[in-house]
Design a protein around this motif. Structure first.
Motif, PDB file in Angstrom:
ATOM      1  N   ASP A   1       0.850  -1.192   0.000  1.00  0.00           N
ATOM      2  CA  ASP A   1       0.000   0.000   0.000  1.00  0.00           C
ATOM      3  C   ASP A   1       0.882   1.236   0.000  1.00  0.00           C
ATOM      4  N   GLY A   2       0.420   2.287  -0.617  1.00  0.00           N
ATOM      5  CA  GLY A   2       1.197   3.513  -0.690  1.00  0.00           C
ATOM      6  C   GLY A   2       0.978   4.458   0.469  1.00  0.00           C
ATOM      7  N   ASP A   3      -0.089   4.236   1.234  1.00  0.00           N
ATOM      8  CA  ASP A   3      -0.435   5.200   2.289  1.00  0.00           C
ATOM      9  C   ASP A   3      -0.082   4.721   3.696  1.00  0.00           C
ATOM     10  N   ARG A   4       0.724   3.689   3.802  1.00  0.00           N
ATOM     11  CA  ARG A   4       1.109   3.190   5.125  1.00  0.00           C
ATOM     12  C   ARG A   4       2.524   3.631   5.454  1.00  0.00           C
ATOM     13  N   SER A   5       2.693   4.262   6.584  1.00  0.00           N
ATOM     14  CA  SER A   5       4.005   4.807   6.951  1.00  0.00           C
ATOM     15  C   SER A   5       5.056   3.719   7.161  1.00  0.00           C
TER      16      SER A   5
ATOM     17  N   SER B   1       1.199   0.998  -4.321  1.00  0.00           N
ATOM     18  CA  SER B   1      -0.038   1.440  -4.955  1.00  0.00           C
ATOM     19  C   SER B   1      -0.211   2.933  -4.667  1.00  0.00           C
ATOM     20  N   PRO B   2      -0.981   3.640  -5.495  1.00  0.00           N
ATOM     21  CA  PRO B   2      -1.197   5.065  -5.224  1.00  0.00           C
ATOM     22  C   PRO B   2      -1.829   5.264  -3.843  1.00  0.00           C
ATOM     23  N   GLU B   3      -1.586   6.415  -3.271  1.00  0.00           N
ATOM     24  CA  GLU B   3      -2.091   6.712  -1.937  1.00  0.00           C
ATOM     25  C   GLU B   3      -3.617   6.604  -1.904  1.00  0.00           C
ATOM     26  N   TYR B   4      -4.126   5.949  -0.905  1.00  0.00           N
ATOM     27  CA  TYR B   4      -5.563   5.722  -0.687  1.00  0.00           C
ATOM     28  C   TYR B   4      -6.211   4.899  -1.799  1.00  0.00           C
ATOM     29  N   GLU B   5      -5.427   4.146  -2.546  1.00  0.00           N
ATOM     30  CA  GLU B   5      -5.935   3.290  -3.618  1.00  0.00           C
ATOM     31  C   GLU B   5      -5.420   1.866  -3.431  1.00  0.00           C
ATOM     32  N   ALA B   6      -5.779   1.255  -2.313  1.00  0.00           N
ATOM     33  CA  ALA B   6      -5.300  -0.094  -1.999  1.00  0.00           C
ATOM     34  C   ALA B   6      -5.770  -1.122  -3.030  1.00  0.00           C
ATOM     35  N   ALA B   7      -6.844  -0.806  -3.764  1.00  0.00           N
ATOM     36  CA  ALA B   7      -7.376  -1.740  -4.750  1.00  0.00           C
ATOM     37  C   ALA B   7      -6.364  -2.053  -5.860  1.00  0.00           C
ATOM     38  N   TYR B   8      -5.367  -1.189  -6.056  1.00  0.00           N
ATOM     39  CA  TYR B   8      -4.334  -1.468  -7.060  1.00  0.00           C
ATOM     40  C   TYR B   8      -3.517  -2.699  -6.678  1.00  0.00           C
ATOM     41  N   ASN B   9      -3.459  -3.002  -5.402  1.00  0.00           N
ATOM     42  CA  ASN B   9      -2.781  -4.202  -4.913  1.00  0.00           C
ATOM     43  C   ASN B   9      -3.838  -5.306  -4.792  1.00  0.00           C
ATOM     44  N   GLY B  10      -4.490  -5.582  -5.911  1.00  0.00           N
ATOM     45  CA  GLY B  10      -5.700  -6.400  -5.925  1.00  0.00           C
ATOM     46  C   GLY B  10      -5.567  -7.804  -5.384  1.00  0.00           C
ATOM     47  N   VAL B  11      -4.495  -8.525  -5.739  1.00  0.00           N
ATOM     48  CA  VAL B  11      -4.350  -9.915  -5.299  1.00  0.00           C
ATOM     49  C   VAL B  11      -4.336  -9.978  -3.777  1.00  0.00           C
ATOM     50  N   ASP B  12      -3.539  -9.126  -3.159  1.00  0.00           N
ATOM     51  CA  ASP B  12      -3.427  -9.129  -1.700  1.00  0.00           C
ATOM     52  C   ASP B  12      -4.723  -8.663  -1.040  1.00  0.00           C
ATOM     53  N   GLU B  13      -5.332  -7.617  -1.584  1.00  0.00           N
ATOM     54  CA  GLU B  13      -6.569  -7.091  -0.998  1.00  0.00           C
ATOM     55  C   GLU B  13      -7.700  -8.121  -1.070  1.00  0.00           C
TER      56      GLU B  13
END
Length: 199
Positions: free
Chosen positions: A52-56, A77-89
């Motif tokens: 994810d892009g938004d996790r510190s 993945s872009p910030e606040y767009e966890a869906a881009y990491n679809g397999v894991d999500e």
């Protein structure tokens, strides 16, 4: 406690680890990267990892330097767009549903969630998947036959034998616990003791 899920995109094998603090994620991923090419997987190398892009914890200098040391390319993945990491999500959603269903069926509270989540991952890794041509993640990752020898219904009563030297006179020969999964080494059972509050 936090759960951290890693999914191998080739085999769809999921790996779940419980974390006390989110800062432990760097050590967990380093251990996973180093263990990926050992045993039956000799020669396998982790080339890239998507987070994810938004996790510190994935943006820390420590995390980035660890990936650089291990030679792993980092994709975020872009910030606040966890869906881009679809397999894991998607995997997290499936495991979450399975874990909550197991807790509901067993009549257990949310304090058993992490144990149910790990158990769900164990079961899911041994089921066929359409995304990998109806193959089994365990077979692709371990190159060994699947065994359900230690599989039981999550939350069922379990009786654990007390070894002779640890028993006192006129004491019962076993204690009653709750089955919460397969042992971490893959051999035996993980039994929760409600009295001692530990497995």
């Amino acid at each position: 406690m936090y759960d951290h899920t890693l999914v191998d995109s080739h085999s769809r094998m999921s790996f779940v680890k419980g974390l006390v603090r989110k800062s432990e994620v760097t050590d967990v991923i380093r251990d996973w990267i180093r263990s990926a090419g050992v045993g039956d997987n000799q020669g396998l190398v982790v080339k890239e990892i998507m987070t994810d892009g938004d996790r510190s914890n994935y943006n820390s200098k420590r995390f980035k330097s660890m990936l650089a040391e291990e030679g792993v390319h980092h994709i975020q993945s872009p910030e606040y767009e966890a869906a881009y990491n679809g397999v894991d999500e998607r995997m997290q959603g499936v495991l979450d549903s399975l874990a909550l269903s197991a807790l509901h069926y067993a009549g257990l509270g949310y304090e058993y969630y992490l144990l149910a989540y790990v158990h769900a991952s164990w079961v899911w890794n041994r089921c066929v998947h359409s995304s990998i041509d109806w193959d089994i993640p365990w077979l692709r990752w371990q190159h060994r036959d699947v065994s359900f020898k230690y599989l039981r219904i999550f939350g069922c009563p379990a009786f654990v034998t007390i070894p002779g030297p640890k028993r006192r006179k006129h004491q019962t020969k076993s204690w009653t616990g709750i089955y919460v999964g397969v042992a971490d080494n893959g051999y035996g059972f993980k039994i929760w003791s409600p009295v001692m509050c530990k497995t």
